[in-house]
Design an enzyme around this catalytic site. Structure first.
Site, PDB file in Angstrom:
ATOM      1  N   TYR A 110      55.586  41.215  54.788  1.00 51.96           N
ATOM      2  CA  TYR A 110      56.166  40.009  55.387  1.00 51.96           C
ATOM      3  C   TYR A 110      55.281  38.793  55.113  1.00 51.96           C
ATOM      4  O   TYR A 110      55.757  37.759  54.650  1.00 51.96           O
ATOM      5  CB  TYR A 110      56.336  40.228  56.891  1.00 51.96           C
ATOM      6  CG  TYR A 110      56.829  39.020  57.641  1.00 51.96           C
ATOM      7  CD1 TYR A 110      58.183  38.697  57.642  1.00 51.96           C
ATOM      8  CD2 TYR A 110      55.960  38.221  58.369  1.00 51.96           C
ATOM      9  CE1 TYR A 110      58.650  37.590  58.346  1.00 51.96           C
ATOM     10  CE2 TYR A 110      56.417  37.120  59.075  1.00 51.96           C
ATOM     11  CZ  TYR A 110      57.766  36.811  59.063  1.00 51.96           C
ATOM     12  OH  TYR A 110      58.211  35.713  59.753  1.00 51.96           O
TER      13      TYR A 110
ATOM     14  N   ALA B  25      55.507  37.848  51.426  1.00 55.76           N
ATOM     15  CA  ALA B  25      56.769  37.186  51.087  1.00 55.76           C
ATOM     16  C   ALA B  25      56.774  35.746  51.582  1.00 55.76           C
ATOM     17  O   ALA B  25      57.172  34.828  50.857  1.00 55.76           O
ATOM     18  CB  ALA B  25      57.944  37.958  51.690  1.00 55.76           C
TER      19      ALA B  25
END
Length: 154
Positions: free
Chosen positions: A59, A62
């Site tokens: 996460y 990204a």
């Protein structure tokens, strides 16, 4: 499926949901913006893009990728009157946080202790995004707007 294969699937899904979808959406909307010679794109990242978090490696990766994506697009699309920015919310209180496993959730009091403003962020605090979509913001591009109560100061 082995543990490694499960991690690979989760890694790719997290990148798709938090990075690749921004590319796909931008690819879909920019031709009309180029034709109009005006537009505003804002990507929603996270304070974790800059701070990182051990339990959210894919996460955080990204969301950090959105920063480079934003800067590159700002340079590419600026000549067409299109502004591209990223918003990095901090600890905003949302229902989705309850879907994380307990061991991956940060305690609200720990989050608040890291901030200058001693309260949880609310969805309305992120309304500054709306400004980026106006003509008044047509000279702001390639920027990262932190909406995190002073969690990260730079």
């Amino acid at each position: 499926m082995t543990r490694h294969e499960t991690y690979e699937v989760a890694w790719h899904r997290t990148l798709d949901v938090n990075l690749t979808i921004h590319y796909r959406m931008t690819h879909a909307v920019t031709p009309a913006m180029v034709d109009r010679q005006w537009g505003s794109i804002f990507n929603v990242s996270s304070v974790n893009a800059r701070s990182g978090r051990p339990g959210l490696i894919a996460y955080s990766t990204a969301k950090a990728g959105l920063l480079g994506f934003t800067r590159s697009l700002a340079r590419k699309l600026g000549p067409h009157g299109i502004c591209v920015n990223t918003v990095l919310p901090g600890a905003i209180q949302v229902d989705a946080e309850h879907t994380l496993p307990a061991h991956r959730r940060a305690r609200p009091e720990d989050q608040i202790a890291r901030q200058c403003v001693p309260r949880r962020g609310q969805p309305g605090d992120v309304a500054a995004i709306a400004f980026l979509a106006t003509l008044s913001a047509s000279f702001i591009t390639g920027r990262s707007l932190h909406i995190d109560g002073g969690w990260l100061l730079h």
